[in-house]
Design a protein around this motif. Structure first.
Motif, short mmCIF file in Angstrom:
data_model
loop_
_atom_site.label_atom_id
_atom_site.label_comp_id
_atom_site.label_asym_id
_atom_site.label_seq_id
_atom_site.Cartn_x
_atom_site.Cartn_y
_atom_site.Cartn_z
N ASN A 238 0.88 -1.18 0.00
CA ASN A 238 0.00 0.00 0.00
C ASN A 238 0.90 1.21 0.00
N ALA A 239 1.48 1.52 -1.16
CA ALA A 239 2.51 2.56 -1.25
C ALA A 239 1.99 3.93 -0.85
N GLY A 240 0.71 4.19 -1.05
CA GLY A 240 0.18 5.50 -0.71
C GLY A 240 0.16 5.80 0.77
N ALA A 241 0.30 4.76 1.61
CA ALA A 241 0.27 4.96 3.06
C ALA A 241 1.65 5.10 3.67
N VAL A 242 2.72 4.98 2.87
CA VAL A 242 4.09 4.89 3.40
C VAL A 242 4.85 6.17 3.08
N GLN A 243 5.56 6.70 4.09
CA GLN A 243 6.47 7.82 3.92
C GLN A 243 7.90 7.28 3.89
N LEU A 244 8.72 7.69 2.91
CA LEU A 244 10.05 7.14 2.69
C LEU A 244 11.13 8.19 2.95
N PHE A 245 12.18 7.75 3.69
CA PHE A 245 13.40 8.54 3.82
C PHE A 245 14.55 7.65 3.35
N VAL A 246 15.33 8.11 2.37
CA VAL A 246 16.44 7.34 1.81
C VAL A 246 17.71 8.15 1.94
N ASN A 247 18.69 7.59 2.64
CA ASN A 247 19.99 8.25 2.84
C ASN A 247 19.82 9.65 3.42
N GLY A 248 18.87 9.80 4.32
CA GLY A 248 18.66 11.07 4.99
C GLY A 248 17.75 12.05 4.27
N LYS A 249 17.22 11.67 3.11
CA LYS A 249 16.37 12.58 2.35
C LYS A 249 14.98 11.97 2.17
N SER A 264 13.92 0.14 -5.54
CA SER A 264 15.29 -0.20 -5.19
C SER A 264 16.05 1.10 -4.93
N TYR A 265 16.88 1.12 -3.88
CA TYR A 265 17.65 2.30 -3.53
C TYR A 265 19.11 1.91 -3.27
N THR A 266 20.04 2.77 -3.71
CA THR A 266 21.47 2.55 -3.52
C THR A 266 22.07 3.71 -2.78
N LYS A 267 23.40 3.71 -2.63
CA LYS A 267 24.11 4.77 -1.91
C LYS A 267 24.03 6.08 -2.68
N GLY A 268 24.25 7.17 -1.97
CA GLY A 268 24.22 8.49 -2.60
C GLY A 268 22.82 9.04 -2.63
N ASP A 269 22.56 9.89 -3.62
CA ASP A 269 21.24 10.48 -3.76
C ASP A 269 20.22 9.38 -4.06
N PRO A 270 19.05 9.41 -3.41
CA PRO A 270 18.06 8.34 -3.63
C PRO A 270 17.54 8.34 -5.04
N ALA A 271 17.44 7.11 -5.58
CA ALA A 271 16.89 6.94 -6.93
C ALA A 271 16.11 5.65 -6.95
N ALA A 272 14.85 5.71 -7.24
CA ALA A 272 14.00 4.51 -7.25
C ALA A 272 14.36 3.69 -8.48
N GLY A 273 14.46 2.32 -8.21
CA GLY A 273 14.74 1.47 -9.35
C GLY A 273 13.47 1.00 -10.02
#
Length: 273
Positions: A238-249, A264-273
């Motif tokens: 249920n993606a609409g109910a989730v708040q995401l923080f990736v690498n501090g952002k 999918s997320y990797t190091k550095g600036d967040p980028a959705a796979g």
């Protein structure tokens, strides 16, 4: 003229006719969640042939009603539906839960056995205290050895533990983790924090090697944080109910309620796979 129930009284209710079977309900919920049979089997540890059999309402491969209920409950939680409703439907269709075994009669002749006599510890403690008091009194008031009273008094005073300065010192409260702690995420790793801020959601998280880090339902208000040295793979039921923080952002992407997302997320600036 005969008196009896009309044909309409014998018709099953529309609600029961329209209600899907247990297996069909599990299959539809899995499809709605965007999950394959292999993914459900991997997260629940229920073998693929049994998942297929359950979705076809074939419970003979479960090994009995107890195991069938357990599999239904496990699969229902994995696809995000209430297992209690399916268990109740299964019991109604398969004769209900087994009746409990009646307890054996309480009053049987062989049960009337004399209990072993327990030692009277109270009397023993009283006798020991009386002996100690008598000895101390004899020592304090004996005229033959006056110095012993001072010795006993000094020993008694010295035996009392001195108050430690730290005993009355209030404990410093432990700092509670802050929500902004994610901002201090190490630069050499990928750190993902999920918060169910607008409802519950089923979550699956794996590391770069495909190892399952966590899966289950995240209730509203709860949070989970995952860290890996290369990549974090997510499935949000249920993606609409989730708040995401990736690498501090914070991720600004906003999804609709009920939408399934694979990210999918990797190091550095967040980028959705």
């Amino acid at each position: 003229m005969s008196i009896g129930n009309s044909p309409e009284d014998d018709r099953p209710s529309v609600e029961e006719d329209d209600r899907p079977s247990v297996g069909r309900a599990l299959q539809q919920a899995r499809i709605d969640a965007g999950l394959t049979v292999e993914e459900v089997s991997s997260t629940t540890r229920v073998r693929i042939p049994i998942v297929h059999a359950l979705e076809q309402d074939d419970f003979t491969r479960c090994g009995g009603d107890v195991y069938a209920r357990g599999h239904i409950r496990t699969l229902a939680r994995a696809v995000g539906i209430d297992p209690a409703v399916l268990i109740e439907q299964y019991d109604a269709e398969h004769g209900g839960r087994p009746s409990p075994t009646p307890a054996a009669p309480l009053f049987e002749a062989e049960r009337f056995r004399p209990e072993p006599r327990r030692p009277n510890w109270t009397a023993a403690m009283v006798a020991a205290i009386v002996a100690v008091v008598a000895f101390v009194g004899f020592t304090l008031f004996s005229g033959d050895d006056k110095g012993s009273s001072g010795s006993v008094a000094s020993q008694t005073a010295s035996s009392k533990p001195s108050a430690s300065p730290s005993a009355n010192k209030p404990h410093d409260p432990k700092p509670e983790p802050s929500d902004s702690a994610i901002a201090a995420a190490p630069a050499d790793k990928v750190t993902v924090k999920l918060t169910a801020d607008d409802g519950a959601s089923w979550i699956s998280a794996k590391d770069h090697s495909g190892r399952l880090l966590w899966e289950g339902s995240l209730k509203q208000g709860d949070s989970k944080t995952f860290t890996d040295k290369q990549r974090i793979d997510l499935i949000l039921g249920n993606a609409g109910a989730v708040q995401l923080f990736v690498n501090g952002k914070e991720i600004d992407d906003r999804y609709e309620q009920g939408q399934v997302q694979r990210l999918s997320y990797t190091k550095g600036d967040p980028a959705a796979g």
